[in-house]
Write a protein that holds these residues in place. Structure first.
Motif, mmCIF file in Angstrom:
data_model
loop_
_atom_site.group_PDB
_atom_site.id
_atom_site.type_symbol
_atom_site.label_atom_id
_atom_site.label_comp_id
_atom_site.label_asym_id
_atom_site.label_seq_id
_atom_site.Cartn_x
_atom_site.Cartn_y
_atom_site.Cartn_z
ATOM 1 N N LEU A 388 44.864 77.288 37.615
ATOM 2 C CA LEU A 388 44.088 76.161 37.094
ATOM 3 C C LEU A 388 44.240 74.909 37.975
ATOM 4 N N ASP A 389 43.174 74.150 38.080
ATOM 5 C CA ASP A 389 43.259 72.860 38.766
ATOM 6 C C ASP A 389 44.023 71.854 37.913
ATOM 7 N N TYR A 390 43.840 71.937 36.594
ATOM 8 C CA TYR A 390 44.476 70.994 35.666
ATOM 9 C C TYR A 390 45.089 71.759 34.501
ATOM 10 N N PRO A 391 46.171 71.253 33.938
ATOM 11 C CA PRO A 391 46.803 71.945 32.794
ATOM 12 C C PRO A 391 46.076 71.595 31.486
ATOM 13 N N ILE A 392 44.992 72.264 31.257
ATOM 14 C CA ILE A 392 44.196 72.000 30.061
ATOM 15 C C ILE A 392 43.621 73.322 29.564
ATOM 16 N N GLY A 393 43.533 73.468 28.239
ATOM 17 C CA GLY A 393 43.020 74.698 27.679
ATOM 18 C C GLY A 393 42.459 74.461 26.296
ATOM 19 N N LEU A 394 42.236 75.517 25.574
ATOM 20 C CA LEU A 394 41.694 75.485 24.226
ATOM 21 C C LEU A 394 42.720 75.999 23.234
ATOM 22 N N ILE A 395 42.681 75.489 22.019
ATOM 23 C CA ILE A 395 43.582 75.976 20.984
ATOM 24 C C ILE A 395 42.975 77.215 20.325
#
Length: 395
Positions: A388-395
């Motif tokens: 990932l480019d950024y540490p972000i996701g979905l719950i």
């Protein structure tokens, strides 16, 4: 004026006395000098101590301090300094060294112990070159974070999950891949966090979902504007939908690969091609949190991971486990994924552990710079996808 002749005996006495004084003085000087080179000497320095044999005949030839620069490599990461740093820095034991006549000495001890720089086991005429790294603060455990929030585990946390929690405010404990995790459950009004600003310079609000097993905190975006007193959310006009819009998770549903947060052709656990959801989240992150991420202030964990559990079976009667083999999952094969296998029928056995053991580094999506976290109870390190480019996701 009266002249008096000096007696020869008196002259001898004077000469002998002078000789004794000179001899005694020489012995004292030699003894003092000799003692200096036999005794271990301790010399206080800034935030530490130098202990060595051989008098004061050693030199600190150069001091170097690590630069606050993520893009540097090797020796270019260090810059010369004039004074030994005090708090917040430790001696790099791999790079620091001392020499005699150009030959590196292996017996020296150069280290920072209990916050004090210690240089010991030196010999006469040594020349030392010291490198200092910024001291990394020891992360808190999940239980320490819980205590710092003034929270405690709720006695009424469920052991089974047949029903939701609509009235009580609970903090419950369960294991994840990295240790004991504490999750927030039920009717909550006190788990708000303000962090970052959006592109319009408005404060961004989040809610704590849980405290991860490694002591980090998992947040879910809750929009702009300060929270209301109820758990409904917001006093501002915006809600918790990014950019105030809705998006399709993926461009198609005609292939099982599109279950992936990232996916690849003909692979059950593929990665490399971002889902539509990931693309939209990347756009939002770069517009709203890129400064916090790029500045490297330690507030956004580079090892943060988001589980896209694609373990599965072509039989809905399969009992899910960490060691189960995969079946199904490619093309249009009928596939029952892990979440279904754990919750289908009366099983009701959710977990915070991601995927099966063999697929943790394929289904646990992490940033490209992730270094990994040790798996709870083992020596294995879970690095995740590192895609990932950024540490972000979905719950």
């Amino acid at each position: 004026m009266k002249y008096e002749k000096i007696n020869k005996i008196n002259t001898k006495i004077i000469i002998i006395s002078l000789a004794l004084i000179i001899i005694i003085g020489s012995v004292l000087i030699l003894n003092i000098t000799k003692a200096k080179y036999k005794t271990t000497v301790s010399v206080p320095i800034v935030s530490g101590t130098v202990k060595y044999s051989g008098g004061y005949d050693f030199k600190i030839m150069a001091l170097y301090q690590h630069k606050d620069d993520k893009n540097c490599n090797g020796d270019e990461c260090y810059e010369p300094i004039d004074e030994m740093p005090e708090n917040g820095y430790t001696i790099n034991t791999d790079k620091s060294y001392c020499t005699i006549d150009g030959e590196t000495q292996e017996h020296d001890k150069l280290a920072t112990i209990d916050g004090k720089h210690t240089i010991s086991k030196l010999n006469k005429n040594e020349k030392c070159y010291l490198y200092f790294d910024k001291e990394e603060s020891k992360p808190k455990t999940s239980s320490e974070v819980l205590a710092s929030l003034g929270k405690s585990i709720s006695a009424s946390c469920p052991s089974t999950f047949n029903n939701g929690e609509k009235s009580n405010s609970l903090i419950c404990k369960v294991a994840d891949d990295f240790g004991d995790s504490y999750y927030f459950r039920g009717h909550l009004n006190d788990n708000w966090v303000k962090f970052g600003k959006n592109s319009a310079n408005q404060d961004i609000y989040w809610r704590i979902v849980r405290i991860n097993g490694d002591g980090t905190i998992r947040l879910i975006y809750s929009g702009e504007g300060s929270p209301a007193t109820s758990d409904n959310g917001y006093t501002g006009n915006n809600n918790n939908i990014i950019n105030n819009d809705t998006y399709q998770y993926n461009i198609s549903k005609e292939d099982n690969k599109f279950v992936g947060y990232e996916y690849a052709d003909n692979k059950m656990h593929g990665k490399g091609t971002p889902s539509n959801a990931l693309k939209e989240l990347n756009i939002w992150f770069s517009s709203n949190l890129n400064d916090e991420w790029a500045n490297g202030n330690g507030q956004i964990d580079p090892n943060a991971g988001f589980c896209n559990d694609r373990s599965g079976s072509n039989n809905d009667g399969t009992s899910w486990s960490d060691t189960m083999p995969d079946s199904g999952g490619t093309g249009t094969t009928n596939t029952f994924y892990g979440a279904t296998l754990r919750l289908d029928g009366n099983k009701n056995a959710p977990t915070l552990k991601c995927s099966t053991n063999i697929h943790k580094d394929e289904d646990y999506f992490t940033a490209k710079i992730a270094t990994g976290i040790k798996q709870n109870g083992t020596d294995a390190v879970i690095k995740g996808t590192q895609s990932l480019d950024y540490p972000i996701g979905l719950i």
